[in-house]
Structure formats: C-alpha cells, structure tokens
Design a protein around this motif. Structure first.
Motif, short mmCIF file in Angstrom:
data_model
loop_
_atom_site.label_atom_id
_atom_site.label_comp_id
_atom_site.label_asym_id
_atom_site.label_seq_id
_atom_site.Cartn_x
_atom_site.Cartn_y
_atom_site.Cartn_z
N ASP A 48 5.18 32.93 7.14
CA ASP A 48 4.40 34.40 7.49
C ASP A 48 5.37 35.40 8.10
OD1 ASP A 48 2.17 33.16 6.95
OD2 ASP A 48 1.53 32.13 8.79
N ALA A 49 6.53 34.86 8.56
CA ALA A 49 7.49 35.91 9.27
C ALA A 49 8.14 36.70 8.15
CB ALA A 49 8.46 35.01 10.17
N GLY A 50 8.10 36.41 7.05
CA GLY A 50 8.72 37.29 5.93
C GLY A 50 10.11 36.81 5.53
N ALA A 51 10.30 35.51 5.87
CA ALA A 51 11.63 34.99 5.47
C ALA A 51 11.81 34.99 3.99
CB ALA A 51 11.78 33.79 6.05
N ASN A 52 13.08 35.37 3.53
CA ASN A 52 13.70 35.36 2.20
C ASN A 52 14.34 34.28 1.83
OD1 ASN A 52 12.66 38.07 1.40
ND2 ASN A 52 14.13 38.98 2.85
N ASP A 70 15.33 30.43 9.59
CA ASP A 70 14.81 31.22 8.53
C ASP A 70 15.34 32.59 8.97
OD1 ASP A 70 12.98 33.16 10.27
OD2 ASP A 70 12.10 31.07 10.53
N ASP A 71 15.41 33.77 8.16
CA ASP A 71 15.76 35.08 8.08
C ASP A 71 14.60 35.93 8.15
OD1 ASP A 71 14.99 35.08 5.59
OD2 ASP A 71 16.82 35.97 4.82
N PHE A 193 9.78 33.77 -4.67
CA PHE A 193 10.74 34.67 -4.37
C PHE A 193 11.47 34.43 -3.09
CE2 PHE A 193 7.40 37.07 -6.65
CZ PHE A 193 7.98 37.21 -7.85
N VAL A 194 11.30 33.35 -2.76
CA VAL A 194 11.88 32.67 -1.17
C VAL A 194 12.93 31.60 -1.74
CG1 VAL A 194 11.69 31.62 0.94
CG2 VAL A 194 9.78 33.22 0.09
N GLY A 195 13.98 31.74 -1.21
CA GLY A 195 14.86 30.42 -1.31
C GLY A 195 14.86 29.34 -0.48
N PHE A 211 17.55 19.04 -1.78
CA PHE A 211 16.87 19.98 -2.61
C PHE A 211 17.26 21.36 -2.39
CE2 PHE A 211 13.14 22.75 -2.79
CZ PHE A 211 12.89 22.76 -4.06
N ARG A 212 17.30 21.86 -3.49
CA ARG A 212 17.65 23.46 -3.42
C ARG A 212 17.08 24.24 -4.52
NH1 ARG A 212 22.06 25.97 -1.13
NH2 ARG A 212 23.49 23.88 -1.22
N ALA A 213 16.45 25.52 -3.77
CA ALA A 213 15.75 26.26 -5.01
C ALA A 213 16.10 27.52 -4.41
CB ALA A 213 14.16 25.98 -4.87
N GLU A 214 16.74 28.06 -5.73
CA GLU A 214 17.07 29.71 -5.36
C GLU A 214 15.98 30.67 -5.39
OE1 GLU A 214 20.01 30.70 -4.02
OE2 GLU A 214 21.04 28.69 -3.88
N ALA A 215 16.04 31.91 -4.80
CA ALA A 215 14.99 32.77 -5.17
C ALA A 215 15.12 33.16 -6.44
CB ALA A 215 15.14 33.96 -4.07
#
Length: 611
Positions: A48-52, A70-71, A193-195, A211-215
């Motif tokens: 909700d904070a728009g993190a990428n 988060d960013d 679209f979020v990593g 677990f890792r998922a790149e954007a």
C-alpha cells in the motif's frame, strides 16, 4: 455444563468497559492467528505504501523475530504515534467503506501486533528525518531519531509474549516457516512488478534466502507469466492457458493449466480479487465446475485466477483477515470463471500437457551396464533365426499375419501429412496404439480414449443443437420441501427446464415434478431435487443435473467408440488424427487421462545416446 445457565454466574452479571490493552489483544486474536498472519499484514502495508522492493526476514518460524523492510513512501515522525492508534489509517477517510482501493483500511494491524508482541517501527518519508517508535505489550514509547535513508522497517519480536496461552497453539518452527513462505508467494503473485526476498535468519547474521523473486517487466500478463513461472515452476507455465474475459464489469485474467496437468489435491489453486489473495468457496467451486467435464473426481485443476472490478461491486469487509469477499452479484463472478475457463480449454484444442511426454521418457530405463558384447558374433542371421523358429515351433511362421504390430505402407511418402500437429499414421501396435510420425518426432495415440472423446463431444454438440428431450411422468411426483427450499427451486425452475426437468409449485412447501430428462431413464425425483438444492445452497448454482446428463453421454460415447483390439487401416487412423486436431479438448479422454503422447526426436535420440 449441568447448570441451566452454565455461562452466567449466580450473581447478577455486570457490564464492564474493557481497557484498551484488552481490546487490542482481542483484535489481535482476530487479525493475527499465527506468524504468517502478521507477515501478511506487514507486507500488505508495504504494498500500500508503493514499495518496489520488499525484504522479509524471520527467525524460528517467526516466533522470535519478523522483520519487513520496504522502500515505500514512509511515515513522517510526527505520525508514528498515530500509526499505532486503533482505527487510525491513511488509506480511507471513512466516508465510503465500499470504495476501497488498498489492502488495509481498518487501522487495526499495527496496534494489535503491538498489544501481543514487541513492535518497533523505523521509517523515513521524503522531506522528513527518520524516526523510530517502539511498543511492547501495548505500552507505546516516545519517538526517537533514527538512521534510515528511505522507506520503512517494521520489526516484530516475541510474538504472543503478552498472551502466553496463544503460544501453546503454535505449530512447529518448520510448519510456521512454510506458512510464511506460502503467504509471501501468494502476495508476490499479485504484485509481479515488485521484488520480494524472504530470509530465514534463525542462526543469526544474514541468514539464508528461502525465496527470491525479482521484479518483472513488460505488460501485466507477460509479467504475471514470468512471476508464475518462477513461483509455480516452468512446468506449470509451459502447460498454462492464458485467460482474458470480461462480463458485467468484472474482468478475469490469469493462467490455468491443461486438464492433463492436474494435481491430486487442490494445492495449486490461487484466487485473487482486486489483487487480494482470497480463499472463497464460491470461486473455488466455479473453478472446479469449469473442469468437471475433463477431469476425474479425484483430480484437481491448477490455476492462478485474478478477478478485477470496481471496488463497489465487491465487499472485502466481511472477514477479520480479509481472506473472504462477497460480490454484489455472485452469479456473474461464478459465470465469468466457468465460461472464461471453458472457452480457453476449448481453444486449446487437442493440446495435452508436456509432463505426459516427460513421464513417458522417464519410464524408459537403460539396461544395466554390462561387459561389452560383440554383436557381430552374437547376432544370428535371418536364415539361422528362421530355422531356429521352425525347429522350436513349426507353426510359428504361420502366425506372422497376426502379429500385434503392423506397419502401414504409404503409396507416396512425400505426400504424407507429417507437418500437421499429430502427423501421419505409420503403424498400429497391440491393436490399440497408433504410432504417427511428425516433422519433429512421433506421436503415440490411444485409439479408444481418443475416439471416446470425439464421440462424446459430438453427442454434446448434437444435444445442444436439438435440446434435451424430456419425458412426461404418467403421475407427477410430489416432493415435500421446506419453504426456503421451495422458494429456491421455484426461482431456478426456468434453468432446470432447459435441462429437461419440469417442476412447478403445488402448494405451500410442495413441488410437483412433471417431466424429467428422457436420457436419464427412471429417476428418483425427490433425491434428484435434494441434490440440486444442496448444490444451490452451497455454491449458488447447480450442475447436478447437467453432470448426470453428461455422465450418460460419456457412457454412450464409451460404448460407441473404437474398441481396443480393433485393427484400423491407415486411412482410418489418419482420419482419427485429423478429427482430433479439429475437436476441442481431444487431448484428454472423458476421465481426464491423456489421449496421446508426443515425443520429440531430440528426446528419443537422447535415449539412445545420440546427442
């Protein structure tokens, strides 16, 4: 329990106002069931904070530590105390609880977590200095300066330390860690679209990435495809059908696997409404109904379905954890899933899962290594072999005409349709399996299973064109029902009439069954109506009658199809292959089993060590 009023004391009960700490702990019991619930709330806040990019860390299954970094946009220092107040949120203004565009909106998660654990929030918003605030067991501290470049870090330690009784209901560290991984993967599917990065820091330090998922990049469906391939595996992605359908303001997108890529349990079914992961019985029932004609009862489809609509068309405020939703018109949502999936399955035509070929190749096992053999010396000549056969069994040579493998000669090899998807028939093995050659390999077809599906689809098409004939009962069958069931059946009477079941009210709570589908033969009308009512009450729609009719057609198709053991000419085999290419869903039989296996030439050569 023997007391007339076991829940009330002998004295006159007094109504008391609970203190804030008790209220928060009660709310935490609704929102935070286990560590995975807390992770879900914190990650949704980050989205909700728009993190990428979001990084999640946990220790001991989340029991001792959970940290979400988060960013996103961050929180100004002067608003940090308000973030820990109940029913304080930046996501809605309270004027319209149906027009919700965010994951969170109640303002309960952070104060609830702070009531049962040790919570620390460090955040920095653009144009502000970083600040930090801590709360332990409901006791909020003062805001302190902190060092942070941007975004927010939420750290949660010692979950349920303030409510020790809840700790007794926690599962093992491994089970809780698996639940955290599952919820993070679900949220990652909804935000391609979020990593995302998930770490287990139980041993201290940086820990290990679980677990890792790149954007992802590209348009939404391409990004979603890449994210699903990463989470669910390349096998799912390679056997998935793209979905895109719209109905009455609702849009369905996502990917659903071919019927031959089915699972033994409903563990690969992911449903999202406006990007929110949900576990909704009605939606799962619609998914099952869409596949009921191509899957056996003990098999389950794999799919990731996304329904998007105007927020006013769906109510997400019906469950404490927001895991269930209520549509304004559930029938539209259910119909969209069923029709969208069936359309995609029909467009897939004869396509079957690639895992079928993989399983076939896996069944081939090389012989154990042995000493090198001199084949030129051991191999008998054709004349010697014929003489040996004649000596061992004088009548053996006469059996050549009945060998189970027959090669079909072709008049003009250059004119055979090997370029077509299922190729050209070359042989029949054991009077049941057709061997066809394609430009890139070979195809093995189960003639009985394939023809059974073709006949079944033909019967369904004929019935759809001519309608379902009904037979009038000499004496109408009278069925007594409750007033609720009576009203429910009466409401769906027109739909049932299209399937050949004619009913009408016959007084209060009484239904008269006047006609039944002729194809079913004699039926127990009362039992049939109650089965339909059970399905209507459970899913809001009924496929009981249609399922029974389709089951009859399936049995007719089974008896009317090419039987195992029948010899087929080259023309008959090629005609069967061409009809399979034209017929929707011919890649699996009526019971969900594959009708053919396609093997690539490169895979066959690999079996023989030629590559």
């Amino acid at each position: 329990m023997n007391s007339p009023t076991p829940k009330i004391s002998a004295n006159q009960p007094m109504i008391r106002q609970l203190d804030e700490a008790a209220i928060n702990r009660i709310a935490a019991g609704e929102v935070v069931e286990r560590p995975a619930s807390a992770i879900k709330e914190l990650v949704e806040n980050a989205l909700d904070a728009g993190a990428n990019r979001i990084e999640i860390a946990y220790a001991d299954g989340g029991k001792t530590l959970m940290r979400v970094t988060d960013d996103g946009c961050g929180i100004p220092p002067d608003q940090l105390p308000l973030a820990l107040a109940r029913h304080a949120t930046s996501k809605i203004d309270g004027s319209d609880l149906l027009n919700i565009h965010s994951f969170g909106f109640r303002g309960e998660a952070l104060p609830s977590l702070g009531a049962v654990a040790r919570l620390t929030i460090t955040s920095r918003a653009p144009g502000h200095e970083a600040g930090e605030i801590a709360v332990s067991g409901g006791q909020v501290g003062a805001v302190r300066p902190a060092a942070l470049t941007s975004g927010t870090i939420v750290t949660l330690r010692d979950l349920f330390y303030a409510t020790p009784a809840r700790l007794k209901f926690m599962r093992s560290d491994r089970a809780e860690a698996q639940a955290i991984t599952d919820i993070v993967k679900r949220l990652a599917m909804a935000a391609p679209f979020v990593g995302f990065t998930l770490r287990d820091v139980s041993g201290g330090g940086e820990g290990r990435v679980t677990f890792r998922a790149e954007a992802e990049t590209g348009d939404l469906l391409d990004a979603l495809y890449g994210r699903l391939a990463h989470i669910l595996g390349t096998e799912f992605a390679g056997n998935a059908l793209r979905l895109a359908a719209t109905r009455d303001g609702l849009t369905l997108t996502g990917y659903a696997a071919l019927p031959t890529y089915s699972r033994g349990a409903a563990i690969a079914q992911y449903l999202f409404v406006n990007g929110r992961p949900v576990r909704d019985r009605m939606l799962h029932g619609a998914l099952r109904a869409a596949y009921q004609d191509v899957l056996a009862r003990d098999r389950h489809p794999a799919a990731a379905l996304f329904i998007d609509c105007d927020p006013t068309l769906v109510d997400v405020n019906v469950h404490p954890a927001k895991s269930e939703v209520r549509f304004r018109d559930p029938g539209v949502a259910r119909g969209l899933i069923v029709s969208g999936l069936r359309h995609a399955l029909a467009e897939a035509g004869h396509r079957a899962s690639t895992t079928v070929a993989g399983a076939t190749l896996g069944a081939f096992r090389p012989e154990p290594a042995a000493a090198a053999r001199i084949y030129q010396m051991d191999r008998p000549t054709p004349m010697a072999r014929a003489a040996a056969y004649q000596a061992q069994s004088p009548g053996f040579a006469d059996m050549a005409a009945t060998y189970s493998a027959r090669i079909e000669p072709t008049e003009d090899p250059d004119d055979t349709p090997t370029a077509l998807p299922l190729g050209a028939a070359r042989a029949q093995v054991h009077e049941n399996y057709i061997i066809a050659q394609t430009d890139t390999g070979l195809v093995i077809v189960d003639q009985h299973a394939a023809h059974e599906r073709l006949v079944y689809e033909r019967l369904k098409a004929q019935m759809a064109d001519a309608g379902i004939a009904s037979q009038a009962l000499l004496i109408p069958e009278i069925v007594d029902l409750s007033d609720t069931d009576h009203a429910l059946l009466t409401e769906h009477a027109d739909d049932l009439a299209t399937l050949g079941l004619i009913i009408e009210p016959f007084g209060p709570g009484i239904i008269a069954v006047r006609e039944t589908p002729a194809i079913l033969g004699p039926v127990n009308a009362a039992a049939l109506l109650r089965d339909i009512l059970d399905e209507l009450g459970d899913a809001g729609d009924s496929h009981t009658l249609r399922s029974r009719i389709d089951a009859i057609l399936s049995r007719v198709a089974c008896h009317g199809s090419v039987r195992s053991g029948r010899r087929m000419s080259a023309d008959e085999m090629n005609a069967l292959l061409r009809e399979m290419e034209r017929t929707p869903m011919s890649g699996q039989c009526n019971h969900g089993r594959p009708t053919y296996v396609a093997l690539e030439l490169s895979d066959i050569e690999r079996l023989f060590g030629r590559t």
